[in-house]
Scaffold this motif. Structure first.
Motif, PDB file in Angstrom:
ATOM      1  N   ALA A 164      -2.427  19.507  -0.401  1.00 37.24           N
ATOM      2  CA  ALA A 164      -2.743  19.522  -1.827  1.00 37.24           C
ATOM      3  C   ALA A 164      -1.785  18.642  -2.616  1.00 37.24           C
ATOM      4  CB  ALA A 164      -2.715  20.960  -2.350  1.00 37.24           C
ATOM      5  N   LYS A 165      -0.510  18.691  -2.258  1.00 34.82           N
ATOM      6  CA  LYS A 165       0.476  17.892  -2.982  1.00 34.82           C
ATOM      7  C   LYS A 165       0.353  16.410  -2.629  1.00 34.82           C
ATOM      8  CE  LYS A 165       3.835  21.547  -3.794  1.00 34.82           C
ATOM      9  NZ  LYS A 165       3.518  21.537  -5.236  1.00 34.82           N
ATOM     10  N   ALA A 166       0.027  16.101  -1.385  1.00 36.80           N
ATOM     11  CA  ALA A 166      -0.194  14.705  -1.006  1.00 36.80           C
ATOM     12  C   ALA A 166      -1.409  14.146  -1.739  1.00 36.80           C
ATOM     13  CB  ALA A 166      -0.367  14.595   0.503  1.00 36.80           C
ATOM     14  N   LEU A 167      -2.447  14.944  -1.818  1.00 36.18           N
ATOM     15  CA  LEU A 167      -3.658  14.528  -2.512  1.00 36.18           C
ATOM     16  C   LEU A 167      -3.396  14.331  -3.996  1.00 36.18           C
ATOM     17  CD1 LEU A 167      -6.724  14.052  -2.087  1.00 36.18           C
ATOM     18  CD2 LEU A 167      -7.060  16.444  -2.688  1.00 36.18           C
ATOM     19  N   ALA A 168      -2.551  15.166  -4.572  1.00 38.06           N
ATOM     20  CA  ALA A 168      -2.230  15.048  -5.996  1.00 38.06           C
ATOM     21  C   ALA A 168      -1.584  13.700  -6.308  1.00 38.06           C
ATOM     22  CB  ALA A 168      -1.311  16.187  -6.424  1.00 38.06           C
ATOM     23  N   ARG A 169      -0.847  13.164  -5.360  1.00 41.21           N
ATOM     24  CA  ARG A 169      -0.245  11.838  -5.565  1.00 41.21           C
ATOM     25  C   ARG A 169      -1.326  10.782  -5.791  1.00 41.21           C
ATOM     26  NH1 ARG A 169       5.541  10.729  -5.639  1.00 41.21           N
ATOM     27  NH2 ARG A 169       6.526  12.605  -4.805  1.00 41.21           N
ATOM     28  N   GLY A 215      -2.435   8.614  -9.360  1.00 42.41           N
ATOM     29  CA  GLY A 215      -2.194   7.185  -9.284  1.00 42.41           C
ATOM     30  C   GLY A 215      -0.833   6.817  -8.741  1.00 42.41           C
ATOM     31  N   GLU A 216      -0.152   7.758  -8.088  1.00 38.35           N
ATOM     32  CA  GLU A 216       1.175   7.505  -7.525  1.00 38.35           C
ATOM     33  C   GLU A 216       1.112   7.066  -6.074  1.00 38.35           C
ATOM     34  OE1 GLU A 216       3.209  11.158  -8.106  1.00 38.35           O
ATOM     35  OE2 GLU A 216       3.155  11.027 -10.306  1.00 38.35           O
ATOM     36  N   ALA A 217      -0.086   7.066  -5.491  1.00 35.96           N
ATOM     37  CA  ALA A 217      -0.281   6.607  -4.110  1.00 35.96           C
ATOM     38  C   ALA A 217      -1.665   5.986  -4.009  1.00 35.96           C
ATOM     39  CB  ALA A 217      -0.142   7.770  -3.120  1.00 35.96           C
ATOM     40  N   ASP A 218      -1.761   4.983  -3.136  1.00 36.21           N
ATOM     41  CA  ASP A 218      -3.049   4.323  -2.910  1.00 36.21           C
ATOM     42  C   ASP A 218      -3.874   5.034  -1.845  1.00 36.21           C
ATOM     43  OD1 ASP A 218      -2.476   2.023  -4.661  1.00 36.21           O
ATOM     44  OD2 ASP A 218      -0.966   1.530  -3.154  1.00 36.21           O
ATOM     45  N   ALA A 219      -3.215   5.908  -1.081  1.00 38.99           N
ATOM     46  CA  ALA A 219      -3.907   6.617  -0.006  1.00 38.99           C
ATOM     47  C   ALA A 219      -3.065   7.806   0.433  1.00 38.99           C
ATOM     48  CB  ALA A 219      -4.159   5.699   1.179  1.00 38.99           C
ATOM     49  N   ALA A 220      -3.745   8.804   0.973  1.00 40.59           N
ATOM     50  CA  ALA A 220      -3.066   9.959   1.557  1.00 40.59           C
ATOM     51  C   ALA A 220      -3.874  10.434   2.745  1.00 40.59           C
ATOM     52  CB  ALA A 220      -2.910  11.082   0.540  1.00 40.59           C
ATOM     53  N   VAL A 233       5.570   6.679   0.643  1.00 41.95           N
ATOM     54  CA  VAL A 233       6.325   6.792  -0.598  1.00 41.95           C
ATOM     55  C   VAL A 233       6.724   8.243  -0.842  1.00 41.95           C
ATOM     56  CG1 VAL A 233       5.245   4.779  -1.650  1.00 41.95           C
ATOM     57  CG2 VAL A 233       4.197   7.031  -1.975  1.00 41.95           C
ATOM     58  N   ALA A 234       6.064   9.160  -0.146  1.00 38.75           N
ATOM     59  CA  ALA A 234       6.384  10.580  -0.289  1.00 38.75           C
ATOM     60  C   ALA A 234       5.912  11.332   0.937  1.00 38.75           C
ATOM     61  CB  ALA A 234       5.727  11.163  -1.540  1.00 38.75           C
ATOM     62  N   VAL A 287       0.848  -1.192   0.000  1.00 47.70           N
ATOM     63  CA  VAL A 287       0.000   0.000   0.000  1.00 47.70           C
ATOM     64  C   VAL A 287       0.886   1.246   0.000  1.00 47.70           C
ATOM     65  CG1 VAL A 287      -1.745   1.317   1.229  1.00 47.70           C
ATOM     66  CG2 VAL A 287      -1.892  -1.170   1.155  1.00 47.70           C
ATOM     67  N   ARG A 288       0.760   2.029  -1.033  1.00 45.75           N
ATOM     68  CA  ARG A 288       1.573   3.246  -1.180  1.00 45.75           C
ATOM     69  C   ARG A 288       0.848   4.433  -0.535  1.00 45.75           C
ATOM     70  NH1 ARG A 288       1.626   3.610  -7.405  1.00 45.75           N
ATOM     71  NH2 ARG A 288      -0.551   3.110  -6.897  1.00 45.75           N
ATOM     72  N   VAL A 289       1.516   5.060   0.405  1.00 44.22           N
ATOM     73  CA  VAL A 289       0.893   6.130   1.189  1.00 44.22           C
ATOM     74  C   VAL A 289       1.661   7.431   1.014  1.00 44.22           C
ATOM     75  CG1 VAL A 289       0.168   6.863   3.482  1.00 44.22           C
ATOM     76  CG2 VAL A 289       0.107   4.428   2.877  1.00 44.22           C
ATOM     77  N   ALA A 290       0.942   8.513   0.812  1.00 45.09           N
ATOM     78  CA  ALA A 290       1.529   9.854   0.785  1.00 45.09           C
ATOM     79  C   ALA A 290       1.130  10.581   2.064  1.00 45.09           C
ATOM     80  CB  ALA A 290       1.049  10.629  -0.437  1.00 45.09           C
TER      81      ALA A 290
END
Length: 245
Positions: free
Chosen positions: A162-167, A171-176, A155-156, A126-129
């Motif tokens: 706003a930038k976390a949500l943009a991930r 499609g660069e994160a599964d959740a933020a 992952v970031a 699970v990729r998380v921002a």
């Protein structure tokens, strides 16, 4: 020798005073957290409509950075901050809490990683921002994850929500971990997942007059608008919980 009669001299003096600002526009400068862009933009238009000759100029940004600019002497009349830490850092006295926001887990439409709570953020794959500190969303995420006894390796780490949500949107994160208002503003592009630990990381929004402003009456009237029924409606429509106490 040129001679100006007293009546004419008086008329010229009054004209000069009027031209120097008596009939000119005033500008109310408001420093406000980026998350207030939509709501304060709407309130600013309402304020201008009710105050002919007054222009409201907004400077939006991260609350900690805005506070530092105020301390360094940046021209501002009002400061609306996310979180008491930034407000204290600005030196603005007697702030009023006018709204609250809480965290949600933002996921892509359809929630492909099947995230239902904070514990799922630690699941393999699970990729998380997350937001970085000292951004309010970073501090809030740290508090909520600690309350759930969950450790996440993101992952970031982004500088704001706003930038976390943009991930997630790209499609660069599964959740933020972002705020309820961020998820609502992105309706249709992401979905939101509630979790009980969000109650441990509620964010207060505060507003205060910046010391030294020459527009004290206008700042008070703008604060009154924010706390009014109209202000509460605009804030609630954006997903905030209005506060008038």
């Amino acid at each position: 020798m040129n001679h100006v009669t007293p009546p004419l001299a008086l008329a010229l003096l009054l004209l000069a005073l009027t031209g120097c600002g008596g009939g000119g526009r005033q500008t109310l400068t408001v420093f406000a957290d980026t998350s207030l862009t939509g709501t304060f933009g709407s309130l600013g238009k309402a304020f201008e409509a009710a105050h002919p000759g007054v222009a409201v100029r907004f400077d939006f940004g991260g609350s900690p950075a805005l506070a530092r600019r105020i301390v360094r002497g940046a021209p501002a009349d009002l400061f609306a901050a996310a979180g008491p830490t930034a407000m204290r850092g600005s030196g603005a006295p007697a702030p009023r809490v006018f709204a609250r926001d809480s965290l949600r887990i933002a996921v892509p439409v359809g929630n492909p990683a099947h995230v239902t709570g904070l514990k799922d953020l630690a699941a393999p794959g699970v990729r998380v921002a997350l937001c970085a500190s000292p951004a309010p969303c970073g501090e809030g995420a740290r508090t909520a994850l600690a309350a759930a006894a969950v450790t996440v390796t993101p992952v970031a780490r982004e500088r704001d929500a706003a930038k976390a949500l943009a991930r997630v949107r790209r499609g660069e994160a599964d959740a933020a971990l972002v705020y309820r208002t961020d998820v609502k503003a992105a309706a249709g592009a992401v979905e939101g997942v509630d979790f009980p630990e969000a109650a441990k990381a509620v964010e207060d929004y505060l507003i205060a007059t910046v010391p030294g402003t020459e527009r004290l009456a206008l700042t008070r009237e703008f604060v009154d608008l924010v706390l009014s029924n109209e202000g509460r409606r605009v804030l609630a429509d954006a997903g905030f919980t209005p506060v008038t106490g």
